[in-house]
Design an enzyme around this catalytic site. Structure first.
Site, PDB file in Angstrom:
ATOM      1  CD  GLU A  33      -2.014  -2.332   1.069  1.00 31.34           C
ATOM      2  OE1 GLU A  33      -0.918  -2.751   1.513  1.00 31.34           O
ATOM      3  OE2 GLU A  33      -2.928  -3.086   0.694  1.00 31.34           O
TER       4      GLU A  33
ATOM      5  CG  HIS B  89     -11.311  -6.632   5.992  1.00 30.44           C
ATOM      6  ND1 HIS B  89     -10.530  -7.115   7.009  1.00 30.44           N
ATOM      7  CD2 HIS B  89     -10.609  -6.824   4.851  1.00 30.44           C
ATOM      8  CE1 HIS B  89      -9.403  -7.607   6.498  1.00 30.44           C
ATOM      9  NE2 HIS B  89      -9.425  -7.440   5.189  1.00 30.44           N
TER      10      HIS B  89
END
Ligand SMILES: Cc1ncc(C[n+]2csc(CCOP(=O)(O)OP(=O)(O)O)c2C)c(N)n1
Ligand SMILES: [Mg+2]
Lengths: 343, 326
Positions: free
Chosen positions: B60, B129
């Site tokens: 990321e 999540h």
């Protein structure tokens, strides 16, 4: 492997003039300019004219000079907080650098960035980054643009030994290797993070080079106090990048003569270590090198004098330069030039 | 006019911008050949090819760093961070790097990039999540923050984000991906920083964002039919820039303010808006502003728990009714 500090200068082995006088004089001039400007920055601290923090590259000048001299205009530099050297090496005026350190309106960023964030886009200095490791992925992005556009410029990213243990280093190396990006990662291994020896916290001897294999890259260790050696390694890395050969990781062995930052007296170093490295002071080495190649003392002295005069001039200009106007406080947060977040 | 899912609107919005401008490039994990884990980017790789639509490693920091470096040097990258929860592993770029580089460089560097991300709860994915993290970004000077609630806005706001010269964080709501809406044919370009009154009303203003917009609308129907309370629902759409004029205008008409927020309570976006209204429209109010939020908890996985964590239609309606009738 022989310790780097015990190695003889490359040129002593034979007078192979693969570099040429003009480039050698340039390598010398860049190193002297960094040395003089940074020593001046330190003096200005003591007079409380440079505020905040500052990280000097005294002793590491050959790395900046070697890479800058091998660059082409249009190549892009990404630096750390220890970035004055790389900024000056790209030809940014001394006054603009000292002005920023002195937080004056004539500084590179008019005092809005400070010592750790020197940026001069027109000279290809695409920022100095103070979060360890952050700029390696950013340099990848600049290289991606060059690749995508079919441009021939190369992104070069300078960082320290300590940076090799942060995730962004590893993410960037793998990313650049997989995408075959025209980027050069230059580790300036000055043996210390802030105060801790890099060897105490790293699983391999050469924190950058010994990791290169993990990313399919060759292991490159260079004498970072020898500007010629750095220049040659840089040239090879640039050529590879421009030929579409992908990234390089170059570890330059060097040493900082002063502490990590202004606040650091560097008491953690073993006795004699600094003296040993000072005996291999890159500028002293390079003066000898120039003499070996038959360059006259008065030519060298003229460069020294010219640089000193320019540093003096820049200092005087900065001392009389105004402080930044208060109205820039809220400028350039957004592209419309202001900081408005609502209507 | 065609009916389109929110998911397909994402792909259409990206395609619209990539077709318009060859400097628009797109990178992220599993976005190219696989079409994205939410299947929101299907077909882009086939249409625009491997140089413009690129799969990345699970890195990321490299994704956002590369997007920034590309933006600084002339491209207009769209970067995908699969789940907004993962902002936490690349937050340096969001908080310290592309948000600040223009300011620190005295305007020399610019970062016209878009970070798209799957945000929000409802999928029973648990605490790592499911978060709604738009408020993490709202607090950072230098960023723009957008969260569309319907397919048409997805395309229009995405186009506005790509064309914007500043870094824009674009929150797509995971639970909205399968929802459908009418979308006009042809190019759609919206403006950042404009809220939309999606249901006019005279008794109370309900401010909502993303998934909370359809819920606020449903609650407004209940309130009207069962209690005769006529709510105006405002889709905030853009947290930065914030369309305070539309919000203040609505409050001036209805005299009551409710925020419907998915983020956990503390420092949610509604807190800032309530503070603005308290500062600037206090005497317009007939009662205290009310924030309806997820409690200050990590999100649970079990459906029965997740469903009661987020503001539900019933909870919104009940809270508004109670406040209005007290
Ligand atoms: C992410 C992050 N962690 C820690 C720091 C604090 N810090 C600043 S410089 C530094 C040492 C870095 O060492 P190295 O990479 O060897 O660079 P050098 O200073 O020796 O040039 C540390 C720990 C930081 N700026 N960023
Ligand atoms: Mg170091």
């Amino acid at each position: 492997m022989a310790k780097v500090e015990d190695r003889a200068p490359a040129a002593a082995a034979g007078l192979n003039d693969d570099i040429g006088e003009a480039t050698r004089l340039r390598l010398y001039r860049i190193q002297v300019e960094i040395r003089e400007a940074e020593q001046r920055a330190f003096d200005l601290f003591l007079q409380n004219l440079v505020k905040g923090t500052s990280h000097l590259s005294l002793g590491q000048e050959a790395v900046a000079a070697g890479f800058a001299a091998a660059m082409k205009p249009g190549d892009l530099s990404f630096c750390t907080y220890r970035g004055h050297a790389h900024t000056l090496a790209r030809g940014v005026p001394i006054e603009k650098v000292l002005g920023e350190l002195m937080q004056r309106d004539n500084g590179l960023m008019r005092g809005k960035g400070g010592s750790m964030h020197l940026t001069s886009a027109e000279h290809g200095v695409m920022g100095s980054y103070a979060i360890v490791g952050a700029h390696l992925p950013i340099a990848c992005g600049a290289a991606w643009r060059a690749q995508y556009k079919g441009a021939k410029d190369v992104a070069v990213c300078f960082f320290g030994d300590g940076t090799t243990n942060i995730g962004a280093f590893h993410e960037a190396l793998n990313f650049a290797a997989v995408w075959k990006l025209p980027v050069i990662f230059v580790c300036e291994n000055n043996l210390y993070m802030e105060y801790t020896p890099i060897g105490d916290v790293t699983a391999v001897q050469h924190p950058a080079a010994d990791r290169a294999a993990a990313y399919g890259l060759p292991r490159i260790v260079v004498d970072g106090n020898d500007a010629d050696a750095v220049y040659r390694a840089a040239g090879a890395a640039y050529a590879k990048a421009r030929d579409g050969g992908g990234p390089s990781l170059v570890e330059c062995m060097t040493y900082r003569h002063s502490g990590h930052s202004r606040a650091d007296p560097a008491k953690y170093r073993p006795e004699g270590e600094l003296e040993k490295w000072k005996a291999r002071d890159p500028i002293k080495l390079y003066r000898e090198r120039l003499k070996q190649f038959g360059i006259a003392d008065n030519v060298i002295a003229a460069i020294d004098a010219d640089v000193r005069r320019r540093v003096d001039d820049a200092t005087e200009k900065c001392k009389t330069a105004p402080m930044p106007p208060r109205d820039i406080l809220t400028k350039d947060v957004y592209a419309d030039g202001g900081f408005a977040w609502r209507n | 006019m065609a009916e389109l899912t929110y998911r397909d609107a994402v792909a259409r919005g990206i395609a619209q911008e990539m077709a318009r401008d060859p400097d628009v490039v797109f990178l992220g994990e599993d976005i190219a050949k696989a079409g994205g884990v939410f299947k929101a980017t299907v077909g882009l790789y086939e249409q625009f090819g491997p140089l413009r639509v690129r799969d990345t490693p699970i890195s990321e920091q490299a994704i956002l760093g590369a997007a920034m470096g590309a933006a600084m040097t002339g491209l207009k990258p769209i970067a995908e961070i699969m789940f907004s929860d993962f902002f936490a592993v690349c937050f340096d770029y969001i908080a310290n790097e592309f948000a600040k580089s223009r300011y620190m460089s005295n305007g020399q560097l610019k970062c016209p990039l878009v970070v798209r991300t799957g945000n929000g709860a409802g999928s029973r994915f648990g605490a790592q999540h499911s978060q709604s993290v738009e408020n993490w970004c709202m607090m950072i000077p230098g960023l723009k923050v957008v969260a569309p609630s319907n397919p048409r806005d997805v395309i229009g706001l995405l186009a506005a984000a790509v064309r914007d010269p500043d870094p824009v964080i674009f929150f797509e709501h995971k639970s909205l991906y399968p929802t459908k809406g009418e979308v006009p044919d042809g190019e759609i370009v919206d403006a950042l920083g404009s809220a939309k009154i999606v249901r006019p009303g005279k008794d109370a203003t309900l401010l909502a964002l993303a998934l909370m917009v359809p819920r606020a609308l449903a609650a407004a129907e209940t309130l009207k039919s069962e209690h005769g309370i006529d709510c105006e629902v405002v889709d905030v759409r853009s947290l930065v820039p914030l369309d305070t004029q539309t919000i203040l205008g609505s409050v001036a008409r209805t005299h009551r303010l409710f925020t419907v927020e998915e983020n956990p309570r503390l420092c949610g976006w509604g807190a800032e808006i309530v503070s603005i209204v308290a500062d600037e429209a206090f005497y317009d109010l007939d009662g205290p502003p009310v924030r309806i939020t997820t409690p200050h908890i990590p999100l649970p996985a079990a459906d029965i728990l997740e469903d009661i964590a987020l503001p539900t239609v019933e909870r919104i309606a009940e809270r508004v009714r109670k406040a209005m009738q007290s």
